[in-house]
Design an enzyme around this catalytic site. Sequence first.
Site, PDB file in Angstrom:
ATOM      1  N   ASP B  35      41.845  31.769  40.945  1.00  0.00           N
ATOM      2  CA  ASP B  35      41.522  32.620  42.093  1.00  0.00           C
ATOM      3  C   ASP B  35      42.605  32.532  43.157  1.00  0.00           C
ATOM      4  O   ASP B  35      43.472  31.678  43.125  1.00  0.00           O
ATOM      5  CB  ASP B  35      40.244  32.092  42.779  1.00  0.00           C
ATOM      6  CG  ASP B  35      39.024  32.289  41.939  1.00  0.00           C
ATOM      7  OD1 ASP B  35      39.116  32.984  40.930  1.00  0.00           O
ATOM      8  OD2 ASP B  35      37.980  31.740  42.310  1.00  0.00           O
ATOM      9  N   LYS B  57      40.319  36.946  42.756  1.00  0.00           N
ATOM     10  CA  LYS B  57      39.056  37.043  43.464  1.00  0.00           C
ATOM     11  C   LYS B  57      39.103  36.255  44.749  1.00  0.00           C
ATOM     12  O   LYS B  57      39.226  35.051  44.739  1.00  0.00           O
ATOM     13  CB  LYS B  57      37.917  36.480  42.606  1.00  0.00           C
ATOM     14  CG  LYS B  57      36.950  37.512  42.113  1.00  0.00           C
ATOM     15  CD  LYS B  57      35.893  36.874  41.265  1.00  0.00           C
ATOM     16  CE  LYS B  57      35.006  35.942  42.063  1.00  0.00           C
ATOM     17  NZ  LYS B  57      33.999  35.300  41.214  1.00  0.00           N
ATOM     18  N   MET B 170      32.038  31.768  54.034  1.00  0.00           N
ATOM     19  CA  MET B 170      32.427  33.183  54.085  1.00  0.00           C
ATOM     20  C   MET B 170      31.644  33.932  55.170  1.00  0.00           C
ATOM     21  O   MET B 170      31.256  35.079  54.979  1.00  0.00           O
ATOM     22  CB  MET B 170      32.181  33.845  52.711  1.00  0.00           C
ATOM     23  CG  MET B 170      33.042  33.246  51.608  1.00  0.00           C
ATOM     24  SD  MET B 170      32.429  33.678  49.935  1.00  0.00           S
ATOM     25  CE  MET B 170      31.107  32.461  49.719  1.00  0.00           C
TER      26      MET B 170
END
Lengths: 256, 256
Positions: B35, B57, B170
């Site tokens: 990632d 990602k 996040m």
Amino acid sequence: ASGRVALVGAGPGDPDLLTLRALRVLQDADVVVHDRLVDDRILDYVRRDARRIFVGKSRADHTLPQERINALLVAEAAAGHRVVRLKGGDPFVFGRGGEEVEALRAAGIPVEVVPGITAALGCGAAATIPVTHRGAAQGVTIVTGHGKDGEPDLDWEALARLKHTLVIYMGLSAASRIADRLTAAGLPAATPAALIEKGTRPDQVLAVGTLGGLPALAAAHRMAGPALIVVGEVVRLADPARITAIARPALAVAAE
Amino acid sequence: ASGRVALVGAGPGDPDLLTLRALRVLQDADVVVHDRLVDDRILDYVRRDARRIFVGKSRADHTLPQERINALLVAEAAAGHRVVRLKGGDPFVFGRGGEEVEALRAAGIPVEVVPGITAALGCGAAATIPVTHRGAAQGVTIVTGHGKDGEPDLDWEALARLKHTLVIYMGLSAASRIADRLTAAGLPAATPAALIEKGTRPDQVLAVGTLGGLPALAAAHRMAGPALIVVGEVVRLADPARITAIARPALAVAAE
């Protein structure tokens, strides 16, 4: 003197789950102050000429009170030693690392914290139970099952409402009460649940059943801890090849 | 062929927080699928003759859809390769590792999961914020701030009731909504809160203030993520020497 203290997480048991930083700090230490929960294979990394001080804390049974441990760390560092305070799991997850940091800071001792793999993630990996999973758990809550009079002081209704993965550390002796409180708070007794004893170690025991069946599961395996309780839909993903035991009647209930 | 897949947690950023097992598996890999969140210094551990496949990602922005990643892992292992799926943090904490395990299991591919230091603990150690602390937090809840239409689907009232440490991954772009929802659910706006950007990396930013001041804190630092939000009394223990910025008016409110 350039004394200092590193609070180091030893991880869940498997010595290979030590971090590179933890290994380096451990090999550099003059003094290692450690708990019962730390595996002997990890202590083998300590230099031969370093002093090892066993403070015997198995969390429930404090051989040396926390205040004495704090004072010991301060005294050793003040004497100019490079001290490692080695703890099972992560120093900041029920490891009382925060209290040690406060004591060392008050004494003007430099402190470094080296995180460790906490049991929820170490055991999760070893059992193939993802603590979060799309459609099954949007979060994870970690609590301790240890508390006054054998009962943890938790907001059971909030925990039951979250529909997250719930991981309970040191919950084995209170398994029956925990199951009662969570079901009384509205979590179905058929919610999948797992008990993981000696997680990540070669003799790991993974028992899978339901929340309602937890006490029977613990009794059937004569578990004595350290053990982890995992409650939530993610338990269904546990690797069948690694399951030591399935409480079949309980699972039948879950499948209804 | 003896193809297999290891889902490996790369930890929060600092390459020294890789586990010994992760390093060994990484150095043994024929193919590494990784990632954006994985630090280049960790990718330097990969064998020169190994293939690296970037699947880009960043969790919010899926360059390659998850189904394609699953299919890629199955195909590479079926071709007899030792595959490492390298992820930031821990594979089972918002890493979609569970979905990859299911896909590999369905295809009959052997899977190993190597846990990683998750951001809550890595950043907690780097900021000296203990996620649990006697008298301040009896537990910790980890959720994602990512959700449909920019709003995570969470039980805000249950989260506000727990009086645990709440760690939001996040959550930067939703910081304003998160602060609104939690205060509306009863958590005081003066509850201490921290924003940690690029945690454990040399350019880590640690901003400390209150829940009500979160959006201003994020804006003042022009944070762009990856960032972690920590809400709870434990934020008061953050090492003053590591705090990049304190929202002074907000802290004054907290001190009242």
